[in-house]
Enzyme design. Structure first.
Site, PDB file in Angstrom:
ATOM      1  N   ALA A  86       0.827  -1.211   0.000  1.00 52.48           N
ATOM      2  CA  ALA A  86       0.000   0.000   0.000  1.00 52.48           C
ATOM      3  C   ALA A  86       0.860   1.259   0.000  1.00 52.48           C
ATOM      4  O   ALA A  86       0.480   2.275  -0.590  1.00 52.48           O
ATOM      5  CB  ALA A  86      -0.923  -0.003   1.218  1.00 52.48           C
ATOM      6  N   GLU A  87       2.008   1.199   0.649  1.00 56.81           N
ATOM      7  CA  GLU A  87       2.870   2.370   0.743  1.00 56.81           C
ATOM      8  C   GLU A  87       3.580   2.688  -0.571  1.00 56.81           C
ATOM      9  O   GLU A  87       3.626   3.828  -1.004  1.00 56.81           O
ATOM     10  CB  GLU A  87       3.917   2.165   1.849  1.00 56.81           C
ATOM     11  CG  GLU A  87       3.387   2.333   3.250  1.00 56.81           C
ATOM     12  CD  GLU A  87       3.085   3.783   3.587  1.00 56.81           C
ATOM     13  OE1 GLU A  87       3.657   4.689   2.947  1.00 56.81           O
ATOM     14  OE2 GLU A  87       2.265   4.017   4.488  1.00 56.81           O
TER      15      GLU A  87
END
Length: 247
Positions: free
Chosen positions: A38-39
Site C-alpha cells: 500500500a505504501e
C-alpha cells in the site's frame, strides 16, 4: 488498475518470502506485509511529494529516528532490508503505544502524535470512530483491499502464470572501508557487473560514487570473494581528482 495488480503479483514473489520470515521472527502479524504494498507498490526507489521514500515510505525525520542514515550520496530508506528492519521496529513501537493494530497503522500513515491528539480531542477509542485526514481514513481499508486481492487473485480475475513473477535475487554482501568516495563504475567492474546492476542491488547509494566510510555492498551470489579481492586492487589504483579552487 489491472496492470498494477499484476505488477504487485510479480513483485511479491521477490519480496514477500523474506519479509514473511522477518515478520515471523519478530512475532508480528503476517498481514503487515501488505502495508509495504500500500505504501510503495513494492518499488524500492518510490518517492512521495511529502519526501517519503523507499519501500516503506519513511519521511526523513522518522527514518533518521529509526536508524536509516541519509546524506547527499546515501539514503538507506531505499535499502529493502534496512528499511524493513526499521519499519518493523516502528510498527512494534506503534502497537505498544496504542495496543490496537488499526490505530497503529493509522499512526504509521499520519503520525502517532496526530492520532494521539485526535483520540484525546474527539474522546473516542476506536480508529473507526475517529475523524482523520481522508487518506488515513481510507488507509486501513486500502490495506485490507490489497490483502483480499493478493491473497485471492483468481477470485478477482487475475492469473499469473507459474514463473512469471520476479525471482528472488540471491546476493552476497561485502564490507569494505573507503577513505574517499569511490566510483560506482569501478566497483561494478570489480564485481563483473554492469553499472546498472550495481545500482539496482545497492539503491541506497544515490550518486555515482560509493560514499567514504565503512560500507556494505551487495553483489550477486558467488561473486563475493573475487569482488572483495578485486575491489581492494581497484581502490589501491584509484587516484581521485582533486578539485582546484580559484583564488
Amino acid at each position: 488498475g489491472r496492470a498494477q495488480v499484476y505488477l504487485w503479483l510479480k513483485r511479491i514473489e521477490r519480496y514477500f518470502p523474506w519479509l514473511e520470515e522477518q515478520l515471523a521472527l519478530h512475532k508480528l502479524p503476517d498481514d503487515l506485509k501488505y502495508v509495504a504494498v500500500a505504501e510503495s507498490d513494492l518499488i524500492l526507489n518510490a518517492v512521495s511529494p511529502a519526501r517519503a521514500a523507499g519501500p516503506w515510505q519513511f519521511i526523513p525525520d522518522t527514518g533518521s529516528r529509526y536508524g536509516l542514515n541519509r546524506s547527499d550520496t546515501l539514503d538507506e530508506r531505499y535499502d529493502f532490508e534496512l528499511a524493513t528492519a526499521s519499519a518493523l521496529r516502528y510498527l512494534q513501537d506503534l502497537y505498544a503505544l496504542f495496543n490496537d493494530w488499526t490505530l497503529a497503522i493509522a499512526a504509521y500513515n499520519c503520525g502517532e502524535n496526530r492520532v494521539l491528539n485526535e483520540l484525546r480531542k474527539q474522546k473516542v477509542a476506536s480508529y473507526y470512530d475517529l475523524k482523520l485526514p481522508t487518506e488515513t481514513e481510507r488507509y486501513v481499508f486500502r490495506i485490507l483491499a490489497v490483502k483480499e486481492v493478493l491473497a485471492n487473485p483468481q477470485r478477482y480475475g487475475y492469473s499469473l502464470p507459474e514463473g512469471a513473477g520476479y525471482p528472488v535475487v540471491a546476493v552476497e554482501t561485502v564490507r569494505s572501508d573507503f577513505p574517499c568516495p569511490f566510483p560506482m563504475q569501478l566497483a561494478a567492474e570489480a564485481a563483473g557487473m554492469t553499472y546498472r546492476q550495481m545500482k539496482d542491488l545497492n539503491p541506497s547509494f544515490t550518486s555515482d560514487k560509493i560514499p567514504a566510510g565503512r560500507r556494505t555492498i551487495k553483489v550477486y551470489e558467488g561473486k563475493g570473494p573475487e569482488f572483495s579481492t578485486r575491489l581492494e586492487e581497484a581502490k589501491a589504483e584509484y587516484k581521485p581528482v582533486e578539485r582546484r579552487h580559484k583564488v
